[in-house]
Design a protein around this motif. Structure first.
Motif, mmCIF file in Angstrom:
data_model
loop_
_atom_site.group_PDB
_atom_site.id
_atom_site.type_symbol
_atom_site.label_atom_id
_atom_site.label_comp_id
_atom_site.label_asym_id
_atom_site.label_seq_id
_atom_site.Cartn_x
_atom_site.Cartn_y
_atom_site.Cartn_z
ATOM 1 N N GLY A 65 -4.976 8.100 3.893
ATOM 2 C CA GLY A 65 -3.805 7.467 4.491
ATOM 3 C C GLY A 65 -3.927 7.249 5.989
ATOM 4 N N TRP A 66 -4.766 8.045 6.657
ATOM 5 C CA TRP A 66 -4.919 7.917 8.103
ATOM 6 C C TRP A 66 -5.675 6.642 8.496
ATOM 7 C CZ3 TRP A 66 -5.927 13.208 10.930
ATOM 8 C CH2 TRP A 66 -4.893 14.093 10.578
ATOM 9 N N VAL A 67 -6.540 6.179 7.623
ATOM 10 C CA VAL A 67 -7.359 4.997 7.942
ATOM 11 C C VAL A 67 -6.949 3.790 7.099
ATOM 12 C CG1 VAL A 67 -9.354 6.299 8.723
ATOM 13 C CG2 VAL A 67 -9.126 5.775 6.302
ATOM 14 N N ARG A 68 -5.817 3.882 6.456
ATOM 15 C CA ARG A 68 -5.358 2.780 5.615
ATOM 16 C C ARG A 68 -4.833 1.645 6.499
ATOM 17 N NH1 ARG A 68 -3.936 2.860 0.247
ATOM 18 N NH2 ARG A 68 -2.611 1.159 -0.472
ATOM 19 N N PRO A 69 -5.295 0.418 6.295
ATOM 20 C CA PRO A 69 -4.776 -0.701 7.097
ATOM 21 C C PRO A 69 -3.301 -0.934 6.835
ATOM 22 C CG PRO A 69 -6.162 -1.507 5.299
ATOM 23 C CD PRO A 69 -6.315 -0.023 5.330
ATOM 24 N N GLN A 70 -2.541 -1.178 7.907
ATOM 25 C CA GLN A 70 -1.093 -1.379 7.808
ATOM 26 C C GLN A 70 -0.764 -2.839 8.097
ATOM 27 O OE1 GLN A 70 0.933 1.053 6.801
ATOM 28 N NE2 GLN A 70 -0.872 2.400 6.666
ATOM 29 N N PRO A 71 -0.314 -3.589 7.077
ATOM 30 C CA PRO A 71 -0.013 -5.010 7.294
ATOM 31 C C PRO A 71 1.138 -5.196 8.275
ATOM 32 C CG PRO A 71 -0.075 -4.460 4.939
ATOM 33 C CD PRO A 71 -0.078 -3.168 5.687
ATOM 34 N N LEU A 72 1.151 -6.357 8.912
ATOM 35 C CA LEU A 72 2.279 -6.714 9.764
ATOM 36 C C LEU A 72 3.578 -6.642 8.963
ATOM 37 C CD1 LEU A 72 0.994 -9.822 11.747
ATOM 38 C CD2 LEU A 72 1.633 -7.617 12.710
ATOM 39 N N PRO A 73 4.657 -6.216 9.584
ATOM 40 C CA PRO A 73 5.924 -6.103 8.837
ATOM 41 C C PRO A 73 6.462 -7.445 8.363
ATOM 42 C CG PRO A 73 6.276 -5.738 11.189
ATOM 43 C CD PRO A 73 4.793 -5.762 10.972
ATOM 44 N N TYR A 74 5.889 -8.554 8.839
ATOM 45 C CA TYR A 74 6.384 -9.871 8.446
ATOM 46 C C TYR A 74 5.674 -10.421 7.217
ATOM 47 C CZ TYR A 74 8.186 -9.331 13.128
ATOM 48 O OH TYR A 74 8.811 -8.828 14.240
ATOM 49 N N LYS A 75 4.665 -9.697 6.738
ATOM 50 C CA LYS A 75 3.999 -10.127 5.513
ATOM 51 C C LYS A 75 4.863 -9.773 4.307
ATOM 52 C CE LYS A 75 -0.498 -10.342 5.299
ATOM 53 N NZ LYS A 75 -1.930 -10.013 5.230
ATOM 54 N N GLY A 76 4.537 -10.373 3.169
ATOM 55 C CA GLY A 76 5.409 -10.276 2.001
ATOM 56 C C GLY A 76 5.590 -8.877 1.464
ATOM 57 N N LEU A 77 4.510 -8.092 1.371
ATOM 58 C CA LEU A 77 4.618 -6.769 0.769
ATOM 59 C C LEU A 77 5.492 -5.819 1.579
ATOM 60 C CD1 LEU A 77 3.795 -4.761 -1.435
ATOM 61 C CD2 LEU A 77 1.769 -4.217 -0.069
ATOM 62 N N PRO A 78 5.296 -5.681 2.906
ATOM 63 C CA PRO A 78 6.184 -4.782 3.655
ATOM 64 C C PRO A 78 7.657 -5.173 3.526
ATOM 65 C CG PRO A 78 4.273 -5.352 4.976
ATOM 66 C CD PRO A 78 4.244 -6.238 3.773
ATOM 67 N N GLN A 79 7.932 -6.466 3.479
ATOM 68 C CA GLN A 79 9.318 -6.892 3.328
ATOM 69 C C GLN A 79 9.862 -6.511 1.955
ATOM 70 O OE1 GLN A 79 10.161 -10.947 4.450
ATOM 71 N NE2 GLN A 79 8.767 -10.899 6.173
ATOM 72 N N ALA A 80 9.044 -6.689 0.915
ATOM 73 C CA ALA A 80 9.496 -6.336 -0.432
ATOM 74 C C ALA A 80 9.739 -4.837 -0.565
ATOM 75 C CB ALA A 80 8.469 -6.803 -1.469
ATOM 76 N N LEU A 81 8.924 -4.028 0.114
ATOM 77 C CA LEU A 81 9.072 -2.578 0.010
ATOM 78 C C LEU A 81 10.296 -2.060 0.755
ATOM 79 C CD1 LEU A 81 5.339 -1.449 0.321
ATOM 80 C CD2 LEU A 81 6.778 -1.413 -1.723
ATOM 81 N N GLU A 82 10.934 -2.915 1.548
ATOM 82 C CA GLU A 82 12.176 -2.521 2.195
ATOM 83 C C GLU A 82 13.336 -2.455 1.203
ATOM 84 O OE1 GLU A 82 12.848 -1.640 5.388
ATOM 85 O OE2 GLU A 82 10.688 -1.656 5.745
ATOM 86 N N ILE A 83 13.185 -3.073 0.048
ATOM 87 C CA ILE A 83 14.242 -3.061 -0.965
ATOM 88 C C ILE A 83 14.345 -1.661 -1.558
ATOM 89 C CG2 ILE A 83 15.012 -4.040 -3.164
ATOM 90 C CD1 ILE A 83 13.385 -6.544 -2.465
ATOM 91 N N LEU A 84 15.540 -1.163 -1.700
ATOM 92 C CA LEU A 84 15.781 0.198 -2.187
ATOM 93 C C LEU A 84 15.176 0.393 -3.574
ATOM 94 C CD1 LEU A 84 17.257 2.876 -1.525
ATOM 95 C CD2 LEU A 84 19.238 1.961 -2.786
ATOM 96 N N GLY A 85 14.378 1.437 -3.699
ATOM 97 C CA GLY A 85 13.813 1.788 -4.991
ATOM 98 C C GLY A 85 12.498 1.117 -5.316
#
Length: 812
Positions: free
Chosen positions: A214-234
């Motif tokens: 987890g320390w070296v896992r790439p973190q996508p920009l928050p504006y990409k589709g996956l980070p936005q989808a993961l903001e949905i509860l659950g």
């Protein structure tokens, strides 16, 4: 320690090979990592960053080589350790800067973040360059030993990282690269007499091995589709797979269910059934739909614009290009297609549907009428012998970066005039090519697609393209149909009935009116209809020239479908920043320009400025009047020419090999190895002569000209084969050209070694600067003028180099 006249030990040679492999693997891996964090069109920037690091390391070494050579073993081991120790922290720090080109219009600070990324990522390459350069200098009497290990290691690293990415996730691959650097240092430090240094390295290696993923896992920009989808509860990730083609992540959202059907009519009698979200590199969502065999659950698929061709052809033999999560296959099943060929580039997607979610999807890929092919779309179509009633491309590359206007530098060979021509040739008489894309406003990609269809039809001999085109538009998507034959009155009636029952607009038919094109999903003006009419009329070129966006047809030579930028747009977008100006943004091109300015500034600061520590006049004293200018022209032209050819091949191999990362790996390893062999073949002991420079440049010009004419045919002939045989053919084609390209630089250095040895560091620096700048400048040239023009410009650079290499440069 061995003297410089003795051959290097096997221990040192192994360390050199490992370090070279790690450096090239890091370069290719950064392209992969930035595909996840940002978008993969930044590959040219990574190449420029690596070259900047190599150049900066070389400049540092030119100032400190004498002191470092006295303690070669310790200096080599420390620099190798610094490479291994810096790879992960530099990547994580660059990632933490969160450069977002979408915000650059409002926040100029993002330009400085781009500069920070350059500086951070070039640091490991500088350490590697110091190691290899120091070894080359120290063993100058046995140079071929070091050179051979450097080439073998670098080639193995560029290609080997592709294999590693099939086995592990990119974050773990980054740990492997760091481990190679530390192991190289551990091997090199044996025999130094130091007790603490091996202990430190062993502890560092042990710490690296236990470093959490987890320390070296790439973190996508928050504006990409996956980070936005993961903001949905659950919402949570339930499956992950990784390969060199991308990271696949499947997410479920039980509390707020996915209802992914872009373009679905508001008149649809049913909503989509339960779905999962499938993301590739954290963007470009497609849906995996639950199917239990009940056709009624798929009724919504008939209310998409992409369903239109099934109302014109009964039970077609359908080719679905880009199967993704399976929506296109489900649509073909629902409409009773008698045969369905589904083509998907990433075999991991096929494995997900066939293994992890076989029961969830109702095993649709294993139905008797469905045949699945793991291949790139263009290669499959080129190699196919059968013909199809329907060829469908639905929403490929429709979201993410393309929607943000950032793919201007992305060579996309799915949407070119030649691609559309290839699809049309695989249609049966009366067959239909259907392309569905997202509606963008103001209209741009839709009009560019229409212009390409018109050009493809005209290239195929059609005198009246309008009779073979139909275009409909919903609220979110539009579908363009190109028929292998005319749309008859009955067909046009069915199209109108289809649109009327679903509240879609007829954007274009041969006998359509402007009112039909803006009836349901109103824009206030029939932009699509007017644009289509203009593109079919005699003033087409004038319309394209005057249009707000660049909608000139993309071709295989200029494959930048997503390049819409024109300079007046930037002024207009800035003026409308607070009033919806974002819809005008096409930032891909300005980002390239910003990267070019950074490359010019940083290469001058990190490569040339250190060399300027000595006074210029003193450096060139006694070297002959006018020689410095010749040095600048000669080595800059060689650097630019080399990079222009390499970047052109990377872009062209994207079509041939089907994926940009593989194209980068093959081109880098091929040009590196064969140019290195060409350099090694240059005898530095012989007196420099004009033919020594003339015949390699003649070879470059002859081979380059031959490839300009012959490469499209060669690639078309071989495109139906498997990936690795195609990669081997690419290396064979690169070999003679790369060998010739490797000779001018050391030949020119031989001149300086006789006439003005003090100028050699400057020659390296000028060549490195030109290479750093050339990697970015090549993209601008290709976007504006095409890849053939870029190759021609490269040959011109080598001819300029030959002119600068005059007889007056030789020793008496």
């Amino acid at each position: 320690m061995r003297g410089a006249t003795d051959p290097p030990s096997s221990r040192i040679l192994l360390a050199i090979g490992l370090l070279s492999a790690a450096a090239l693997a890091y370069e290719v891996l950064l392209v992969r990592l930035f595909s996840i964090i940002q978008w993969h069109q930044f590959a040219f920037m990574i190449i420029s960053v690596a070259l900047l690091g190599y150049g900066a390391g070389g400049s540092f070494l030119s100032l400190c080589a004498a002191r470092l050579e006295t303690r070669f073993g310790a200096a080599f081991a420390i620099q190798a350790a610094l490479f291994g120790a810096s790879t992960i922290p530099c990547f994580l720090a660059a990632q933490a800067l969160r450069f977002n080109p979408l915000e650059a219009l409002w926040d100029p600070g993002h330009v400085f973040r781009l500069c920070g990324i350059y500086l951070l990522l070039c640091l490991p390459f500088a350490f590697a360059a110091c190691c290899i350069g120091l070894a080359l200098s120290h063993y100058r009497e046995r140079l071929h030993y070091v050179y051979a290990c450097d080439l073998v290691g670098a080639s193995g690293g560029a290609m080997g990282v592709m294999g590693v990415l099939y086995l592990v996730f990119p974050g773990t691959a980054l740990k492997v690269v760091a481990l190679l650097g530390l192991v190289a240092s551990l091997i090199a430090c044996r025999g130094l007499g130091s007790r603490w240094w091996p202990v430190v390295l062993v502890l560092a290696i042990a710490g690296l091995l236990v470093l959490p993923e987890g320390w070296v896992r790439p973190q996508p920009l928050p504006y990409k589709g996956l980070p936005q989808a993961l903001e949905i509860l659950g919402t949570r990730v339930i499956a992950e797979r990784s390969s060199p083609l991308g990271i696949l992540q499947v997410i479920e959202s039980p509390q707020v269910p996915f209802r992914h059907a872009p373009g679905l009519s508001l008149n649809a009698p049913a909503e989509p059934p339960e779905q999962l979200g499938l993301f590739q590199d954290a963007d470009g969502m497609s849906a995996i739909t639950r199917y239990r065999g009940d056709p009624a659950t798929l009724a919504y698929l008939d209310y998409l614009p992409s369903a239109l061709p099934y109302h014109l052809i009964e039970r077609p033999a359908a080719l679905v290009l880009g199967a993704g999560g399976g929506s296109g296959v489900l649509q073909a099943i629902h409409h009773g297609a008698r045969e369905i060929d589904a083509v998907e580039l990433d075999p991991q997607i096929i494995a997900l549907l066939r293994e992890d979610f076989r029961e969830y999807t109702g095993a649709i890929l294993d139905r008797p009428e469905v045949r699945v092919h793991s291949a790139d779309a263009r290669g499959f179509v080129a190699g196919a012998s059968e013909r199809f009633d329907l060829i469908e491309l639905s929403l490929l590359d429709a979201g993410g970066a393309s929607g943000a206007g950032l793919q201007a530098s992305n060579a996309n060979y799915l949407y070119t005039v030649e691609a559309l021509g290839a699809y049309l040739r695989r249609l049966t008489p009366g067959g239909i090519l259907a392309i569905t894309r997202t509606v963008t406003l103001p209209p741009r990609d839709g009009l560019k697609l229409f212009a390409m269809a018109v050009s493809a039809l005209e290239a195929g001999g059609e005198a009246v393209p309008a009779r073979r085109l139909a275009w409909i538009r919903g609220l979110k998507t539009h579908t363009l149909l190109v028929r292998n034959g005319a749309f008859e009155p009955e067909d046009r009636s069915r199209i109108r009935d289809f649109c009327r029952s679903r509240s879609f607009d007829v954007a274009f038919l041969e006998d359509a009116s402007a009112a039909e094109s803006d009836r349901y999903n109103r824009l206030g003006q029939p932009y699509f209809f007017e644009g289509a009419k203009a593109l079919l009329g005699p003033e087409r070129q004038d319309f394209i020239r005057r249009y707000k966006f660049d909608i000139s047809p993309a071709t295989d030579d200029r494959p930048y479908f997503f390049q819409f930028f024109r300079w007046p747009l930037l002024r207009e977008a800035v003026a409308m920043r607070g009033a919806g100006g974002v819809s005008l943004l096409e930032l891909g091109y300005p980002v390239i320009l910003a990267t070019l300015s950074q490359a010019v500034f940083l290469s001058a600061a990190l490569i040339l400025a250190p060399l300027g520590v000595r006074r210029w006049r003193g450096l060139v004293a006694g070297s002959g009047r006018g020689l410095p200018f010749r040095v600048v022209v000669l080595f800059a032209a060689i650097g630019l020419g080399f990079m222009f050819i390499e970047m052109a091949f990377i872009q062209k191999l994207g079509l041939y090999l089907g994926h940009p990362l593989l194209a980068v790996a093959v081109a880098l390893s091929g040009f590196l190895v064969f140019a290195g062999l060409g350099s090694a073949a240059v005898s530095r002991e012989n007196r420099p002569t004009r033919p020594a420079m003339a015949w390699p440049i003649a070879g470059i010009v002859v081979l380059g000209s031959s490839y300009l004419v012959g490469l499209p045919g060669i690639f078309a002939f071989a495109s139906g084969h498997d990936t690795w045989p195609k990669a081997m053919l690419a290396l064979i084609l690169i070999a003679p050209l790369g060998f010739c390209m490797g000779r001018p630089f050391p030949t020119a250095l031989a001149v300086l070694s006789h006439r003005a040895p003090a100028l050699i560091p400057w020659a390296y620096g000028i060549n490195a600067c030109a290479s750093v700048i050339g990697a970015v400048l090549a993209m601008l040239c290709a976007i504006h003028f095409g890849l053939s023009a870029l190759l021609a410009l490269a040959m011109a650079c080598y001819l300029v180099a030959l002119t600068a290499y005059s007889t007056r440069s030789y020793p008496d």
